[in-house]
Structure formats: structure tokens, C-alpha cells
Motif scaffolding. Sequence first.
Motif, PDB file in Angstrom:
ATOM      1  N   GLU A   1       0.592  -3.345  -9.726  1.00 34.41           N
ATOM      2  CA  GLU A   1       2.024  -3.223 -10.029  1.00 34.41           C
ATOM      3  C   GLU A   1       2.848  -3.220  -8.740  1.00 34.41           C
ATOM      4  O   GLU A   1       3.931  -3.826  -8.669  1.00 34.41           O
ATOM      5  N   ALA A   2       2.343  -2.542  -7.687  1.00 38.06           N
ATOM      6  CA  ALA A   2       3.056  -2.509  -6.413  1.00 38.06           C
ATOM      7  C   ALA A   2       3.098  -3.890  -5.772  1.00 38.06           C
ATOM      8  O   ALA A   2       4.124  -4.297  -5.211  1.00 38.06           O
TER       9      ALA A   2
ATOM     10  N   VAL B   1     -11.609   2.068   0.533  1.00 35.71           N
ATOM     11  CA  VAL B   1     -12.565   0.999   0.227  1.00 35.71           C
ATOM     12  C   VAL B   1     -12.213   0.407  -1.137  1.00 35.71           C
ATOM     13  O   VAL B   1     -12.113   1.126  -2.133  1.00 35.71           O
ATOM     14  N   ALA B   2     -12.015  -0.902  -1.153  1.00 35.57           N
ATOM     15  CA  ALA B   2     -11.515  -1.560  -2.366  1.00 35.57           C
ATOM     16  C   ALA B   2     -12.398  -1.288  -3.577  1.00 35.57           C
ATOM     17  O   ALA B   2     -11.913  -0.912  -4.649  1.00 35.57           O
ATOM     18  N   ALA B   3     -13.698  -1.463  -3.436  1.00 39.61           N
ATOM     19  CA  ALA B   3     -14.602  -1.347  -4.584  1.00 39.61           C
ATOM     20  C   ALA B   3     -14.700   0.075  -5.121  1.00 39.61           C
ATOM     21  O   ALA B   3     -15.201   0.280  -6.236  1.00 39.61           O
TER      22      ALA B   3
ATOM     23  N   LEU C   1       0.820  -1.210   0.000  1.00 37.59           N
ATOM     24  CA  LEU C   1       0.000   0.000   0.000  1.00 37.59           C
ATOM     25  C   LEU C   1       0.856   1.262   0.000  1.00 37.59           C
ATOM     26  O   LEU C   1       0.509   2.263  -0.631  1.00 37.59           O
ATOM     27  N   HIS C   2       1.991   1.206   0.689  1.00 37.51           N
ATOM     28  CA  HIS C   2       2.905   2.346   0.660  1.00 37.51           C
ATOM     29  C   HIS C   2       3.462   2.545  -0.747  1.00 37.51           C
ATOM     30  O   HIS C   2       3.505   3.666  -1.270  1.00 37.51           O
ATOM     31  N   ALA C   3       3.875   1.459  -1.378  1.00 38.23           N
ATOM     32  CA  ALA C   3       4.414   1.552  -2.738  1.00 38.23           C
ATOM     33  C   ALA C   3       3.360   2.032  -3.733  1.00 38.23           C
ATOM     34  O   ALA C   3       3.687   2.694  -4.723  1.00 38.23           O
ATOM     35  N   ALA C   4       2.090   1.696  -3.476  1.00 34.96           N
ATOM     36  CA  ALA C   4       1.006   2.093  -4.371  1.00 34.96           C
ATOM     37  C   ALA C   4       0.445   3.469  -4.040  1.00 34.96           C
ATOM     38  O   ALA C   4      -0.442   3.963  -4.743  1.00 34.96           O
ATOM     39  N   HIS C   5       0.935   4.097  -2.959  1.00 29.41           N
ATOM     40  CA  HIS C   5       0.440   5.411  -2.524  1.00 29.41           C
ATOM     41  C   HIS C   5      -1.059   5.377  -2.245  1.00 29.41           C
ATOM     42  O   HIS C   5      -1.814   6.262  -2.671  1.00 29.41           O
ATOM     43  N   LEU C   6      -1.482   4.344  -1.510  1.00 26.62           N
ATOM     44  CA  LEU C   6      -2.896   4.195  -1.176  1.00 26.62           C
ATOM     45  C   LEU C   6      -3.077   4.074   0.335  1.00 26.62           C
ATOM     46  O   LEU C   6      -2.271   3.438   1.024  1.00 26.62           O
ATOM     47  N   SER C   7      -4.158   4.640   0.831  1.00 24.23           N
ATOM     48  CA  SER C   7      -4.495   4.510   2.244  1.00 24.23           C
ATOM     49  C   SER C   7      -4.924   3.082   2.547  1.00 24.23           C
ATOM     50  O   SER C   7      -5.669   2.470   1.773  1.00 24.23           O
ATOM     51  N   PRO C   8      -4.508   2.534   3.685  1.00 23.32           N
ATOM     52  CA  PRO C   8      -4.970   1.188   4.053  1.00 23.32           C
ATOM     53  C   PRO C   8      -6.474   1.145   4.305  1.00 23.32           C
ATOM     54  O   PRO C   8      -7.085   0.074   4.251  1.00 23.32           O
TER      55      PRO C   8
ATOM     56  N   GLU D   1      -7.021   3.654 -12.299  1.00 25.49           N
ATOM     57  CA  GLU D   1      -5.586   3.945 -12.208  1.00 25.49           C
ATOM     58  C   GLU D   1      -5.023   3.481 -10.865  1.00 25.49           C
ATOM     59  O   GLU D   1      -3.890   3.008 -10.798  1.00 25.49           O
ATOM     60  N   GLU D   2      -5.805   3.589  -9.808  1.00 22.83           N
ATOM     61  CA  GLU D   2      -5.365   3.147  -8.483  1.00 22.83           C
ATOM     62  C   GLU D   2      -5.257   1.620  -8.420  1.00 22.83           C
ATOM     63  O   GLU D   2      -4.328   1.083  -7.808  1.00 22.83           O
TER      64      GLU D   2
END
Length: 299
Positions: free
Chosen positions: A220-221, A206-208, A196-203, A213-214
Motif C-alpha cells: 500500500e505504501a 529481511v524481506a522473506a 519504507l518510511h510510509a510503511a513503518h519498516l526498517s530498511p 500485515e507488513e
Amino acid sequence: MPEMPEVQGLVDFLREKLLPSGAPPAVVSDVEVLSFAVLKTAGVPVDALRGSPVTGVERRGKFIVLHTGGVHLVMHLAKAGWLRWSDALKPGRLRPGKGSMALRVRFAPREGPGHDGGDEPGFDLTEAGTRKALAVYLVRDPADVPGIARLGPEAFDVDFAAFTGLVAAHRGQIKGLLRDQSVIAGIGNAYSDEILHAAHLSPFAVAAKLKDEEVSRLYEALRAVLESANANAAGRPAAELKDSKRRAMRVHGRTGEPCPVCGDTVREVSFADSSLQYCPTCQTSGKLLADRRLSKLLK
């Protein structure tokens, strides 16, 4: 908790020790159950392993599976378990007790170069702390282990199209999806933080609700982080795997340290029996996540 890269490292290490190229396979000479809580099955007796040659060692999710023909020794190291190898175990059986030792597996002495024919190699399963979750199963079929029967596909077996479908169908937080062994096998708390850090996303995202792009960035991350971790674990002896994993972490276990990407302070969200780490600048637009099971951003 050991996750896919470290478990794979242990499997590769055991395979090298127990199924050496150009030599006969190792033969189980004894199994000592030192913590009765560790053995989760009763249908196959421990004696069924004794005298059996090892026919294979493999990983399924975060499980280690030792094949010996008709009987399979399945091990899950849980949060605080580990496998410790010795080329020459001390003679004599151990007494069951309240220490960290849970199981010992001995193998018959080897003959040939580098072996004097008297040393018994083997491994111990140990577990630190008072919460005992280390699990060992003796089964005729690995699929008889409930945790294996529930496993989803291995992380590297999920292509982008399948991954997109899994994310779209998941109504919970993305951190939970990555850790759910029935969705994707092998990823736990540590590598989900790193991915999640590599993808620049908050843990807590919400997945759906992730944008296309995210999702692409997350996939890829996932591949990049696990490939790097696998390469880091490859060829290392069992004794080095845990420390090697810790050194490679960028945010997991780094609370209070600077983020290696942006320099912001790595933060933590604590739960009853676990925690996650993240970088506010890299992952949450500088906002701090609410602690203690809250899933909303602090205003």
C-alpha cells in the motif's frame, strides 16, 4: 538519481515538445556527442538519427527511450545526470570537453504560431561530478540495451499477489528488493526510503521474514508514495522536476531534520557511494541502525 516519477515527468515533457498535438513531429537535425564515454554502443552510427522524425517517447524503468522509426536513442541519467531543454539552442556546434555536457540533440526549426522558423529547439544531457555514469545507447531495438533486457515488471504492473511472491522469494533486505531493477523496475534509493518510511519498516528488515500485515502495508505504501510522486511530477517542465522531488521528500535527504510524522530526528546510514535515511521512531522502534555497511541494529 532520477527515478520513475521524474523520468516519467521528463518523458511526458519531451512528448509534449516533440509530438505536439495537431502538429508534425519534431525531426532530429543533429546529434553532438560531447563526452565519448557517454555513448555505450557502436553498432548504430550517430548519423542514423539525423533527419529522422520522432515517432514516440516512452519510459522503461529509469530509461528514457526516444523512438525515431528504425533507430532508438536510449538514455539513462544515472546518479548525477539530467536533461535540459531549450526552445532555442545557440547556433554552432560545441567542442567536446571536460565539463558537464555529455550530449546535445537538436531538432529542425518549427514553422507556425509561436515559431519564427529559425530557432532550433533541443536538449542537452549533462552530468555533474567526476564519476561519469550517464549512459546513452543507439540501437535498432530497445531490448538490445542490457539494462532494459534485465528489467522486471513496472511498479504499477505488480499486483498484490505478485508482490507477495516477490517479497517471499527475496532472501536479502527489503531495501535491496525495492531497488533491484530486475525485480521491480523504476524505484531507486530515494523512493525506497520514502516507501519504507510510509510503511513503518526498517530498511534492514529481511524481506522473506516480513509478516503478512507488513507485506500488505508495504504494498500500500509503494502504491501511495509513487502515485503521489507521479502526481507531483505531472505537467512540470524539466527544469522544475528535481527541486519538486526534493521538496516532497519526507526522510530521504533529510538527515538531521525532524520527521514530519513523529518529530524524531531523521538518521542516516552511509555506504561507500550512497546513503539511506530513516526515522528511528517510525521504522525501528527507536533503535539506531548500525552505520558503515552493518546490517544489525545497535544494542
